[in-house]
Motif scaffolding. Structure first.
Motif, PDB file in Angstrom:
ATOM      1  N   GLN A 152      -7.889  36.648 -18.718  1.00 16.89           N
ATOM      2  CA  GLN A 152      -8.354  35.628 -17.783  1.00 16.89           C
ATOM      3  C   GLN A 152      -7.552  34.336 -17.942  1.00 16.89           C
ATOM      4  O   GLN A 152      -7.191  33.686 -16.959  1.00 16.89           O
ATOM      5  N   ILE A 194      -4.167  34.788 -16.358  1.00 19.91           N
ATOM      6  CA  ILE A 194      -4.232  34.727 -14.898  1.00 19.91           C
ATOM      7  C   ILE A 194      -4.389  33.287 -14.431  1.00 19.91           C
ATOM      8  O   ILE A 194      -3.715  32.845 -13.477  1.00 19.91           O
ATOM      9  N   ARG A 195      -5.252  32.516 -15.097  1.00 22.72           N
ATOM     10  CA  ARG A 195      -5.424  31.109 -14.720  1.00 22.72           C
ATOM     11  C   ARG A 195      -4.120  30.333 -14.872  1.00 22.72           C
ATOM     12  O   ARG A 195      -3.768  29.501 -14.021  1.00 22.72           O
ATOM     13  N   TYR A 245      -8.543  38.401 -11.258  1.00 21.84           N
ATOM     14  CA  TYR A 245      -9.460  37.743 -12.214  1.00 21.84           C
ATOM     15  C   TYR A 245     -10.829  38.426 -12.198  1.00 21.84           C
ATOM     16  O   TYR A 245     -11.475  38.580 -13.246  1.00 21.84           O
ATOM     17  N   ASN A 246     -11.263  38.867 -11.028  1.00 24.33           N
ATOM     18  CA  ASN A 246     -12.560  39.532 -10.919  1.00 24.33           C
ATOM     19  C   ASN A 246     -12.593  40.861 -11.659  1.00 24.33           C
ATOM     20  O   ASN A 246     -13.667  41.324 -12.063  1.00 24.33           O
ATOM     21  N   ALA A 259     -10.899  41.340 -14.456  1.00 26.55           N
ATOM     22  CA  ALA A 259     -10.654  41.083 -15.880  1.00 26.55           C
ATOM     23  C   ALA A 259     -11.937  41.107 -16.694  1.00 26.55           C
ATOM     24  O   ALA A 259     -11.890  41.201 -17.931  1.00 26.55           O
ATOM     25  N   GLN A 301      -2.114  41.821 -10.077  1.00 27.42           N
ATOM     26  CA  GLN A 301      -1.221  40.871 -10.745  1.00 27.42           C
ATOM     27  C   GLN A 301       0.228  41.062 -10.286  1.00 27.42           C
ATOM     28  O   GLN A 301       0.941  40.090 -10.018  1.00 27.42           O
ATOM     29  N   HIS A 336      -6.693  35.721  -7.896  1.00 28.93           N
ATOM     30  CA  HIS A 336      -8.148  35.525  -7.909  1.00 28.93           C
ATOM     31  C   HIS A 336      -8.856  36.883  -7.906  1.00 28.93           C
ATOM     32  O   HIS A 336      -9.864  37.071  -8.609  1.00 28.93           O
TER      33      HIS A 336
END
Length: 484
Positions: A464, A467-468, A454-455, A457, A431, A451
C-alpha cells in the motif's frame, strides 16, 4: 498523413512557449564553450531531457509508432554505432520507427530520433539509411532546436509560438508544419527558413564525419540526396523529408565536396538492413497475397541482393496468409544456416504459436537467450510463448528482469500486464497497467489504475505504501508536464 500529431503539438507548444517566456530564469550551469552547441541560455540540458521525455510519451499515445522488437533492435543498434562516433553526446539516444510511407526522419529534445518506415524502405543500402540517422544525431548534438529558440528570444511570444508550433508539427506532418510556419509574417517566416537551412548545412557537415568514422560509406549521404532529388522531380508536391530538410542544389554539391575529402570505402551489403526492409514490406505494406506474388517472383528471377531476405519476406507473407506449412519450411531452411538470426527466430516463434508447437519455440529461444539474457527480441518472444503455455511464473520473472533495465518498453509492459491478468493477479495487473498509461502521458488513468490496485492490496501495508508513493510520483509528473 499522421493526423493525431496535431493534438501533441498543442500540448508540446504550451511547454515550449512557457519555456521561452521564462528564458531569463533558466539555470545556465550547463553553458558549453563549443560554438556548435550553445543555447544553454535558452534551455538547459536538464530541461531538454524533461521536455523530450514528455513529447515521447505523447507520441507513444498518438502517433503510429511501431512496437516491433526486431525493427527496434535493428534501428537502435544502427543508431548506437553512429552515436558512438559523435561529439557532445549528453544523454542516451532513443531511436524509434513510425509506420508511415513518407520518406522522413526527425529529431527532438533529449536524444529522441524518429524514422518513418518509408525512409528505410526507400534507402538502397545501409550507408544511405545511416547517413540520415547521422544527420539527425547531428541535429541533437548541435542543439538546433534550442539554438532556434535562442535566436528568437527578441521575438514576441506570438511569433515564437507560431514558429515552434510549426517546427513540432513538421516533425511528423511536414505539410501542416510548414503551413503553420507560413502563417506568421513574411519576415519571420523567411528568417525561420534561413535558419533551418543553416542548421541543415551544419548537420550535413557533422553527420558526414560521423558516418565515415562509424565505418559507413560517406557517399551514402550524397547518393541519398540524389534519391530525394529524383523523387521530388516526379511529384507535384515536395517530399516530406524536403519540407523539413530543405535541399537546394547547392546542398547536394556541398555534400559531394565534403565526401570527396574522405577515402573511398567499399562497404559490404548488410543482410540485416535488407531483412529490415523486407519486414517492413511484408508486415506493414500491401496485403499477404500480393506480397506472396511479389517475393515469389523475386526468388524465381533471382532479382535480390540476398536470397535469404527474399525467402524471409516470402515466409512472412505465407504466415500472414495463414499458410503455415510453406512458411515453416522456408524459416527452418533459413535457421539451418543461421540458427541465431533474430529475424528468423521471431518468425519461427509466430509459426509455432499458430500451429500449437509451443515447446519447440521455447527450446530454440531458451538456447539463444543464455548468451543474450536481455535481448529484446529473445526476451519478448520467449515471454509471449510462455504466456501462451500458461507458464506465468517464468514469463513474469523474465519480463520483470527485462523491465528493470528497459522500463520504457511498451510491449514488455503490455505482456507483463497480460500475464498477470491471465494468472488472476489483479493487484499486479493494475500496477503494470498504470505504467502503460504513464508511458503515453495518461497520468489520470494511471492514477485510477493504482487506486484500483490499492483496493486489492488489502492489509499488505508495504504494498500500500509503494502504491501511494507511485501515485504521488505520477501526480508530480503530471504537474511537471503542465508547468514545463
Amino acid at each position: 498523413m499522421i493526423k493525431p500529431i496535431a493534438n501533441i503539438v498543442v500540448s508540446a507548444l504550451s511547454i515550449f512557449l512557457l519555456g521561452t517566456m521564462s528564458v531569463s530564469a533558466v539555470n545556465k550551469k550547463n553553458d558549453l564553450p563549443e560554438i556548435g552547441v550553445v543555447a544553454s541560455s535558452a534551455i538547459s540540458l536538464d530541461k531538454e531531457v524533461l521536455i523530450g521525455d514528455a513529447l515521447m510519451r505523447q507520441l507513444r499515445g498518438q502517433a503510429p509508432i511501431i512496437n516491433d522488437p526486431l525493427l527496434d533492435e535493428y534501428i537502435q543498434d544502427l543508431g548506437n554505432r553512429l552515436v558512438a562516433q559523435a561529439d557532445n553526446v549528453k544523454f542516451p539516444y532513443k531511436f524509434f520507427i513510425l509506420n508511415s510511407p513518407d520518406i522522413n526522419a526527425f529529431a527532438f529534445f533529449g536524444g529522441h530520433i524518429g524514422i518513418h518506415t518509408g525512409l528505410i524502405f526507400n534507402a538502397r543500402n545501409e550507408s544511405e539509411l545511416a547517413s540520415v540517422l547521422a544527420h539527425e544525431v547531428s541535429h541533437v548534438t548541435q542543439r538546433h532546436i534550442a539554438r532556434s529558440i535562442e535566436a528568437r528570444q527578441k521575438s514576441s511570444p506570438l511569433q515564437i509560438a507560431s514558429l515552434l508550433g510549426g517546427i513540432l508539427l513538421a516533425m511528423a506532418n511536414p505539410e501542416a508544419g510548414m503551413a503553420a510556419i507560413s502563417v506568421g509574417n513574411a519576415a519571420s517566416a523567411q528568417s525561420s527558413i534561413n535558419y533551418t537551412r543553416q542548421n541543415e548545412q551544419e548537420a550535413d557537415r557533422v553527420g558526414i564525419g560521423i558516418l565515415a568514422e562509424a565505418g559507413f560509406d560517406p557517399n551514402g549521404a550524397s547518393s541519398f540526396f540524389g534519391i530525394l532529388a529524383e523523387k521530388s522531380r516526379l511529384k507535384s508536391t515536395p517530399l516530406a523529408f524536403l519540407l523539413t530538410h530543405p535541399l537546394p542544389e547547392s546542398r547536394i554539391a556541398d555534400a559531394r565536396t565534403r565526401v570527396a575529402s574522405f577515402r573511398p570505402r567499399n562497404v559490404p551489403e548488410s543482410i540485416n538492413f535488407h531483412l529490415a526492409k523486407t519486414r517492413i514490406l511484408a508486415r506493414y505494406y500491401a496485403n499477404p497475397k500480393r506480397n506472396i506474388e511479389y517475393f515469389a517472383e523475386i526468388v524465381q528471377k533471382q532479382s535480390y541482393v540476398f536470397k535469404q531476405a527474399a525467402e524471409y519476406g516470402l515466409a512472412l507473407s505465407y504466415l500472414a496468409d495463414e499458410q503455415f506449412e510453406p512458411a515453416l519450411k522456408l524459416i527452418e531452411g533459413l535457421l539451418q544456416n543461421n540458427p541465431d538470426n533474430l529475424f528468423y527466430l521471431d518468425t519461427y516463434t509466430d509459426i509455432a504459436i499458430e500451429t500449437n508447437q509451443h515447446q519447440k519455440a521455447i527450446d530454440k529461444l531458451s538456447a539463444q537467450i543464455v548468451n543474450a539474457p536481455f535481448n529484446r527480441v529473445l526476451t519478448l518472444n520467449l515471454a509471449n510463448v510462455l504466456i501462451k503455455t500458461r507458464d506465468f511464473e517464468r514469463a513474469t520473472s523474465l519480463l520483470k528482469d527485462y523491465l528493470l533495465i528497459n522500463p520504457d518498453n511498451m510491449l514488455a509492459n503490455e505482456l507483463l500486464s497480460d500475464a498477470y491478468l491471465s494468472s488472476g493477479q489483479k493487484l499486479e495487473m493494475h500496477q503494470v497497467k498504470a505504467e502503460v498509461y504513464a508511458l503515453v502521458a495518461a497520468y489520470p488513468r494511471a492514477i485510477d489504475e493504482l487506486h484500483t490496485a490499492y483496493n486489492y492490496a488489502n492489509n499488505r501495508k508495504i504494498e500500500q505504501q509503494r502504491i501511494r508513493a507511485r501515485i504521488e510520483q505520477f501526480r508530480t509528473a503530471q504537474e511537471r508536464l503542465q508547468t514545463l
